[in-house]
Motif scaffolding. Structure first.
Motif, PDB file in Angstrom:
ATOM      1  N   PRO A   1       0.801  -1.220   0.000  1.00 59.99           N
ATOM      2  CA  PRO A   1       0.000   0.000   0.000  1.00 59.99           C
ATOM      3  C   PRO A   1       0.839   1.277   0.000  1.00 59.99           C
ATOM      4  CG  PRO A   1      -0.204  -1.154   2.107  1.00 59.99           C
ATOM      5  CD  PRO A   1       0.581  -2.033   1.195  1.00 59.99           C
ATOM      6  N   MET A   2       1.999   1.273   0.648  1.00 61.39           N
ATOM      7  CA  MET A   2       2.842   2.464   0.676  1.00 61.39           C
ATOM      8  C   MET A   2       3.384   2.777  -0.718  1.00 61.39           C
ATOM      9  SD  MET A   2       6.394   3.163   2.753  1.00 61.39           S
ATOM     10  CE  MET A   2       7.366   2.050   1.727  1.00 61.39           C
ATOM     11  N   ILE A   3       3.927   1.767  -1.382  1.00 64.22           N
ATOM     12  CA  ILE A   3       4.509   1.984  -2.704  1.00 64.22           C
ATOM     13  C   ILE A   3       3.437   2.332  -3.720  1.00 64.22           C
ATOM     14  CG2 ILE A   3       5.789   0.904  -4.595  1.00 64.22           C
ATOM     15  CD1 ILE A   3       7.273  -0.725  -2.431  1.00 64.22           C
ATOM     16  N   SER A   4       2.329   1.624  -3.720  1.00 62.77           N
ATOM     17  CA  SER A   4       1.274   1.928  -4.700  1.00 62.77           C
ATOM     18  C   SER A   4       0.696   3.327  -4.465  1.00 62.77           C
ATOM     19  CB  SER A   4       0.187   0.857  -4.700  1.00 62.77           C
ATOM     20  OG  SER A   4      -0.426   0.761  -3.445  1.00 62.77           O
ATOM     21  N   PHE A   5       0.557   3.733  -3.204  1.00 60.69           N
ATOM     22  CA  PHE A   5       0.056   5.077  -2.901  1.00 60.69           C
ATOM     23  C   PHE A   5       1.007   6.148  -3.425  1.00 60.69           C
ATOM     24  CE2 PHE A   5       0.394   8.716  -0.016  1.00 60.69           C
ATOM     25  CZ  PHE A   5      -0.828   9.318  -0.274  1.00 60.69           C
ATOM     26  N   LEU A   6       2.300   6.010  -3.134  1.00 66.76           N
ATOM     27  CA  LEU A   6       3.265   7.036  -3.559  1.00 66.76           C
ATOM     28  C   LEU A   6       3.428   7.078  -5.072  1.00 66.76           C
ATOM     29  CD1 LEU A   6       5.953   6.699  -0.760  1.00 66.76           C
ATOM     30  CD2 LEU A   6       4.276   8.540  -1.061  1.00 66.76           C
ATOM     31  N   THR A   7       3.446   5.915  -5.729  1.00 65.50           N
ATOM     32  CA  THR A   7       3.564   5.935  -7.192  1.00 65.50           C
ATOM     33  C   THR A   7       2.317   6.551  -7.818  1.00 65.50           C
ATOM     34  OG1 THR A   7       2.806   3.631  -7.327  1.00 65.50           O
ATOM     35  CG2 THR A   7       5.188   4.010  -7.360  1.00 65.50           C
ATOM     36  N   GLN A   8       1.164   6.328  -7.224  1.00 63.55           N
ATOM     37  CA  GLN A   8      -0.065   6.963  -7.725  1.00 63.55           C
ATOM     38  C   GLN A   8       0.015   8.480  -7.566  1.00 63.55           C
ATOM     39  OE1 GLN A   8      -2.450   5.588  -9.494  1.00 63.55           O
ATOM     40  NE2 GLN A   8      -3.397   7.590  -9.718  1.00 63.55           N
ATOM     41  N   ARG A   9       0.548   8.935  -6.453  1.00 66.61           N
ATOM     42  CA  ARG A   9       0.678  10.378  -6.230  1.00 66.61           C
ATOM     43  C   ARG A   9       1.626  11.009  -7.257  1.00 66.61           C
ATOM     44  NH1 ARG A   9      -1.425  13.168  -2.047  1.00 66.61           N
ATOM     45  NH2 ARG A   9      -2.932  11.541  -2.480  1.00 66.61           N
TER      46      ARG A   9
END
Length: 171
Positions: free
Chosen positions: A63-71
């Motif tokens: 969730p951390m990586i997917s959230f930051l890459t989405q941002r």
């Protein structure tokens, strides 16, 4: 070119990331990620390094990586298509770092401490004199081949450490 984006993370998002990486469940390692370069890190910081191909396997599940890459995608930051490496850093007072370059492509550093006081110092400094200071919700974007180094916080810092998450992209 060095680009600073303030408020790329809301206060709540920033706090959630901070809580996640400062929790007892988050696994920290001592890292020296500059073995292939002439410059050496004088003292190793705590970090959590994730590289390809493992990164590809967990990117959609973490969730951390997917959230930051989405941002990053939402902001349409150039040259950020192929994520290569993620490093979570915890920098402590009195550490010393030399200038280094990243492997290639663009680097996006998110500063995730929910509070940062001016007298704590720290930041990322670039050869040529520019320094970007930590600020909750701030990101700095630059070409990874630009020589840069971490400035440690002052001994006045009374937090877990200066926390940041660096995303590195292939061109």
């Amino acid at each position: 070119m060095i680009t600073v984006i303030d408020n790329i993370l809301s206060n709540k998002e920033n706090q959630n990331l901070y809580d996640f990486v400062s929790s007892d469940d988050f696994v920290w390692h001592k890292i020296d990620d500059y073995k292939k370069q002439k410059q050496k890190v004088k003292r190793m910081s705590f970090g959590n390094l994730i590289r390809q191909p493992k990164l590809k396997d967990i990117m959609n599940e973490d969730p951390m990586i997917s959230f930051l890459t989405q941002r990053v995608k939402e902001r349409r930051i150039p040259d950020t298509v192929n994520l290569y490496k993620v490093t979570v850093n915890c920098i402590k007072p009195h550490e010393h770092f030399e200038y280094h370059t990243d492997e290639w492509g663009s680097t996006v550093i998110f500063y995730i401490n929910p509070t940062w006081k001016w007298h704590w110092g720290s930041g990322t400094t670039f050869k040529g004199g520019r320094t970007v200071r930590p600020k909750p919700g701030r990101a700095v974007i630059f070409n990874g081949k630009l020589p840069h180094k971490i400035l440690p916080p002052t001994p006045f810092m009374n937090d877990f450490g200066r926390l940041s998450i660096a995303l590195q992209y292939n061109p």
